[in-house]
Design a protein around this motif. Structure first.
Motif, mmCIF file in Angstrom:
data_model
loop_
_atom_site.group_PDB
_atom_site.id
_atom_site.type_symbol
_atom_site.label_atom_id
_atom_site.label_comp_id
_atom_site.label_asym_id
_atom_site.label_seq_id
_atom_site.Cartn_x
_atom_site.Cartn_y
_atom_site.Cartn_z
ATOM 1 N N MET A 60 0.792 -1.120 -0.033
ATOM 2 C CA MET A 60 -0.078 0.003 0.126
ATOM 3 C C MET A 60 0.978 1.161 0.089
ATOM 4 S SD MET A 60 -2.891 1.054 2.888
ATOM 5 C CE MET A 60 -4.202 2.384 2.624
ATOM 6 N N ALA A 61 0.408 2.184 -0.738
ATOM 7 C CA ALA A 61 1.110 3.627 -0.660
ATOM 8 C C ALA A 61 0.094 4.576 -0.308
ATOM 9 C CB ALA A 61 1.680 3.811 -2.000
ATOM 10 N N HIS A 62 0.434 5.354 0.606
ATOM 11 C CA HIS A 62 -0.322 6.566 0.930
ATOM 12 C C HIS A 62 0.703 7.565 1.591
ATOM 13 C CE1 HIS A 62 0.073 5.980 5.276
ATOM 14 N NE2 HIS A 62 -0.675 4.705 5.233
ATOM 15 N N SER A 63 0.007 8.853 1.713
ATOM 16 C CA SER A 63 0.773 10.092 2.242
ATOM 17 C C SER A 63 1.181 9.905 3.748
ATOM 18 C CB SER A 63 0.056 11.441 1.998
ATOM 19 O OG SER A 63 -0.898 11.577 3.088
ATOM 20 N N ILE B 260 -2.769 -1.201 -3.336
ATOM 21 C CA ILE B 260 -3.636 -0.311 -2.789
ATOM 22 C C ILE B 260 -3.038 0.833 -2.758
ATOM 23 C CG2 ILE B 260 -5.273 0.067 -0.669
ATOM 24 C CD1 ILE B 260 -3.926 -2.835 0.388
ATOM 25 N N LEU B 261 -3.821 1.925 -2.890
ATOM 26 C CA LEU B 261 -3.276 3.460 -3.125
ATOM 27 C C LEU B 261 -4.230 4.361 -2.542
ATOM 28 C CD1 LEU B 261 -1.862 3.372 -6.926
ATOM 29 C CD2 LEU B 261 -0.440 3.341 -4.702
ATOM 30 N N LYS B 262 -3.535 5.208 -2.068
ATOM 31 C CA LYS B 262 -4.344 6.707 -1.868
ATOM 32 C C LYS B 262 -4.055 7.591 -2.820
ATOM 33 C CE LYS B 262 -6.734 9.840 0.968
ATOM 34 N NZ LYS B 262 -5.892 10.097 2.192
ATOM 35 N N ILE C 187 -8.088 3.341 -3.332
ATOM 36 C CA ILE C 187 -8.401 2.293 -4.576
ATOM 37 C C ILE C 187 -7.594 1.081 -4.414
ATOM 38 C CG2 ILE C 187 -8.841 4.129 -6.115
ATOM 39 C CD1 ILE C 187 -6.221 4.118 -7.470
ATOM 40 N N ALA C 188 -7.984 -0.108 -4.914
ATOM 41 C CA ALA C 188 -7.196 -1.288 -4.914
ATOM 42 C C ALA C 188 -7.498 -2.106 -6.313
ATOM 43 C CB ALA C 188 -7.658 -2.090 -3.788
#
Length: 294
Positions: A1-4, A48-50, A201-202
């Motif tokens: 997963m990548a998010h801020s 999975i991403l923000k 999103i995934a």
């Protein structure tokens, strides 16, 4: 997963990323600014991403929108800042720094500017059309900068105005800047809907069962964060880019709300409204009738 690394994301996903959500799929988290994660989505990277809601029309063939974990709300929209007080007309022909061309902030800005300033360039540095007898000529140039560089750039005169997001709402006065316009106020006044900002999103290829597991884990992580807000405090502050703890708390209070736990009817209406309106203006590709279904 990548998010801020922003407080809303680290707060919301602390329990999940630390293996504290019972039965949740394990995740390995990478921190990245939204402009980076938007590009990841378009290249099909990670699971999975923000991302910005504005990027959805470009990626929904491969990705699905999860019904929780994102950022929507009221009174939380991006701001246009300048060194001196002014009006929308003062932006005609000027250079405005934005955090990403595919950010929701920029999409909201383009919708606002079309009504308030005039036509915008379709790409960085491309002069807008100047229809005779129409609205003001429009923005002279758009310059993309990392969001944390925008306020210094405005303060130091490198750009005429800046479109800011995140905690800048609470700190812009420290830079001696003035709020020229609030994109969220314009959106809420013209639609009555909450402001859609960031989406989780995934990959559709993960399969329906795993996608439902991911959505359940995201929701449970948010609920656990609310139940034990102090549990994530050191994690949040470690990644908050030297943010004052009081500002981090304000950030979380504004951006982690009922729409983070579940988009609900109003949340989906806001997302659909934004992307439908933007498509009608030719700013994004149109959505299919079932594109947002989970």
């Amino acid at each position: 997963m990548a998010h801020s690394p922003c407080p809303n994301d680290t707060f919301a996903f602390h329990a999940w990323s630390h293996g504290l959500v019972p039965g949740a799929p394990e995740i390995d988290v990478t921190f990245a600014d939204v402009d980076i994660t938007n590009g990841m989505a378009e290249r099909g990277e990670f699971d999975i991403l923000k991302v910005s809601y504005a990027v959805l029309p470009y990626v929904l063939d491969e990705w699905t929108l999860l019904p929780c974990g994102g950022a929507l709300g009221r009174g939380c929209g991006p701001l246009v800042l300048t060194c001196e007080p002014g009006t929308a007309d003062d932006l005609a022909g000027k250079t405005v720094a934005v955090p990403s061309e595919r950010s929701t902030a920029y999409l909201l800005f383009r919708l606002w500017a079309a009504a308030s300033v005039g036509p915008l360039p379709s790409a960085v540095g491309v002069p807008p059309a100047k229809p005779g007898g129409g609205p003001p000529a429009g923005i002279g140039k758009i310059e993309v900068l990392p969001f944390d560089e925008i306020m210094p750039a405005v303060r130091d005169g490198h750009v005429d105005a800046g479109l800011v997001i995140h905690e800048a709402r609470f700190t812009y006065q420290n830079y001696g800047l003035h709020k020229l316009a609030d994109m969220g106020e314009h959106w809420e006044a013209t639609t009555g809907l909450p402001i859609p900002l960031g989406a989780i999103i995934a990959k559709r290829s993960l399969g329906e069962a795993r996608l439902h597991d991911l959505a359940a884990a995201a929701r449970q992580s948010v609920l656990m964060a609310w139940d034990e807000p102090e549990a994530s405090r050191s994690y949040v502050l470690d990644h908050a880019q030297e943010m004052d703890p009081a500002v981090a708390d304000q950030h979380i209070g504004l951006y982690v709300n009922e729409f983070t736990a579940a988009l609900g009817d109003d949340g989906y209406a806001a997302v659909r409204g934004l992307l439908t309106r933007a498509a009608a203006e030719g700013l994004v590709p149109p959505l299919g009738p079932h594109a947002l279904e989970f």
